[in-house]
Design a protein around this motif. Structure first.
Motif, PDB file in Angstrom:
ATOM      1  N   GLN A 191       3.746  -5.836  -1.234  1.00 26.52           N
ATOM      2  CA  GLN A 191       2.415  -5.990  -1.825  1.00 26.52           C
ATOM      3  C   GLN A 191       2.507  -6.483  -3.260  1.00 26.52           C
ATOM      4  O   GLN A 191       1.748  -7.355  -3.697  1.00 26.52           O
ATOM      5  CB  GLN A 191       1.659  -4.661  -1.769  1.00 26.52           C
TER       6      GLN A 191
ATOM      7  N   ARG B 135       1.038 -10.066  -4.831  1.00 26.41           N
ATOM      8  CA  ARG B 135       0.131 -10.147  -5.990  1.00 26.41           C
ATOM      9  C   ARG B 135       0.702 -11.048  -7.079  1.00 26.41           C
ATOM     10  O   ARG B 135      -0.052 -11.729  -7.799  1.00 26.41           O
ATOM     11  CB  ARG B 135      -0.117  -8.749  -6.558  1.00 26.41           C
TER      12      ARG B 135
ATOM     13  N   ARG C 111      -0.060 -14.946  -6.085  1.00 29.07           N
ATOM     14  CA  ARG C 111      -1.406 -15.424  -5.757  1.00 29.07           C
ATOM     15  C   ARG C 111      -2.082 -16.090  -6.951  1.00 29.07           C
ATOM     16  O   ARG C 111      -2.089 -15.554  -8.054  1.00 29.07           O
ATOM     17  CB  ARG C 111      -2.273 -14.267  -5.279  1.00 29.07           C
TER      18      ARG C 111
END
Length: 483
Positions: free
Chosen positions: A362, A366, A369
């Motif tokens: 995760q 992040r 992106r």
């Protein structure tokens, strides 16, 4: 060199783009005219009206309205002294799950050239350039250009490097202009400054083929097939092997069944920048923008990839993520460092990295992106995020060390290594300890007696570190790597 895949062909209903291929494997100029007839000429305003009426959109992934592109190129050309324009056919399919444009250029290249030359005539464009990445496709298009005689002299065919990012608009234009085939990172539309610095109409192969069909049929007849809001047909690549032409709105499970498959554990729609559908969603989805939007999915470049029941979803996702990281343009931090780190994190999770491994994936998503010079980091991150959402138990079990017990069969197609290294067994030393299969279950198979079933086994590049570990840890010193 490994043979490049050639797609099988199929259709639902009466074919338009693939018409005539039931009697000939490739339509030459004479065969093309016998099936389709001459394409009429259109003024640019008429072409805008036609493409707006049938809602023709780009079929390369973004789905941008073609009429808006035509208007933008026309507007930019009128604002410039001289008013020069160009037309580019993006024949690059850098993703191994997509073969529809390859099918068109191999089997019906004149349909694509008709659309490109029709647009060039309407815009008054002097240059028509077809960018491709496969030698067999290049040969097919060059043959089609030669078959047109003097009329084909305005068409140029250029072979570009086979890479995932080659199809990005600025990368395509830079490559065709003789520069590096890499995204520029600049927010400049090709309709404003494209090939040779002039306003350029750039769209993908299927879009031009659809344009040629619509120009012959007219708007009303074109709209007679498909959905009222999304008329016409579309091309799909199913399972990375079969190209099917279907009317828009066709049931996804019907197409899967036609291709000898089912939803399996889930279906990836839109390719490696696409989204996963869980089996229940796949069984109720139709092949249209409206239907797929309800599942937060898009058709993208038309790839449909069902995942069979006998392969490991987490392992399949890990190998594609690594390949996507390797396909980086190498120009910005999110690609150079971020995507390899994301691939490392996914592999760590699949290898039993514990609960912290899920958090690590995760965090890596992040970190990439919204930060790339092109959409590649975002698309790769979205692919992983979608897999985590559709296969949560699979990833959780792998992270905790239990896993699913299934091998990774390579159901998601990737290019084969051209010169893979090989793991070689010295039979005079092997004692059948079996440690090699524990480290390399995707390479080593054991026979009924517990010995390796083969003495020479190709090792994909992504598994080289594990192969070296197997060589070092073999108690009998019976393994070696051979280049």
């Amino acid at each position: 060199m490994n043979p490049v895949p050639r797609p099988a062909l199929g259709c639902v209903g009466q074919p338009r783009l693939l018409a005539g291929l039931d009697t000939a494997p490739r339509l030459d100029r004479a065969g093309h005219l016998a099936v389709h007839g001459q394409v009429p000429a259109y003024h640019v305003d008429e072409l805008v009206e036609l493409t707006e009426y049938i809602d023709l959109r780009g079929r390369g992934g973004a789905g941008f309205p073609f009429a808006r592109k035509l208007r933008a190129v026309t507007r930019s050309a009128r604002a410039r002294e001289g008013g020069r324009t160009a037309v580019v056919v993006n024949g690059s399919e850098g993703e191994p799950s997509c073969l529809k444009d390859t099918a068109l250029l191999l089997h019906v290249p004149h349909l694509v050239l008709d659309g490109a030359l029709l647009a060039a005539g309407a815009l008054g464009a002097e240059d028509v350039v077809v960018g491709v990445t496969r030698q067999d496709v290049e040969q097919s298009v060059r043959a089609a250009v030669a078959e047109r005689g003097p009329a084909g002299r305005r068409v140029r065919v250029t072979l570009l490097p086979e890479r995932f990012v080659t199809g990005e608009g600025t990368a395509m234009v830079r490559g065709l202009d003789g520069g590096p085939t890499l995204p520029s990172g600049q927010k400049v539309r090709t309709s404003e400054r494209g090939l040779g610095g002039v306003p350029t109409l750039l769209s993908n192969t299927e879009t031009y083929a659809q344009l040629a069909v619509a120009a012959r049929l007219g708007g009303a007849e074109y709209r007679a097939v498909g959905l009222p809001a999304e008329p016409g047909t579309l091309l799909l690549t199913v399972g990375g092997a079969t190209v099917v032409e279907v009317p828009t709105g066709t049931s996804l499970p019907y197409v899967l069944d036609l291709c000898g498959s089912g939803p399996g554990q889930g279906v990836l729609v839109g390719g490696y920048h696409g989204r996963w559908l869980e089996p229940g969603a796949a069984r109720s989805a139709a092949l249209s923008r409206q239907s797929l939007s309800g599942f937060d999915a898009v058709l993208g470049a038309g790839a449909v990839l069902p995942l069979p029941e006998d392969t490991c979803p987490a392992g399949e996702v890990a190998r594609v993520t690594r390949w996507m990281a390797d396909e980086s343009a190498g120009q910005c931090g999110p690609c150079v460092r971020g995507l390899p780190s994301l691939a490392d994190a996914v592999e760590n999770l699949v290898g039993g990295g514990g609960r912290a491994a899920l958090e690590g994936v995760q965090a890596r998503m992040r970190a990439v992106r919204g930060r790339g010079a092109c959409s590649h980091p975002d698309g790769t991150s979205a692919f992983v995020a979608s897999a985590l959402a559709v296969f949560p138990e699979e990833f959780r079990d792998h992270a905790l060390g239990s896993g699913c017990g299934r091998r990774v069969l390579g159901a998601l197609p990737l290019p084969a290594d051209e010169n893979p290294e090989r793991l070689v067994v010295d039979w005079t030393l092997c004692k059948g300890h079996g440690l090699c299969v524990d480290l390399l279950p995707d390479v080593v198979r054991l026979d009924a007696d517990g010995f390796p079933a083969q003495g020479v086994m190709p090792v994909p590049g992504r598994l080289r570190p594990k192969a070296l570990r197997a060589v070092r840890r073999c108690p009998a010193l019976a393994l070696r790597i051979q280049e």
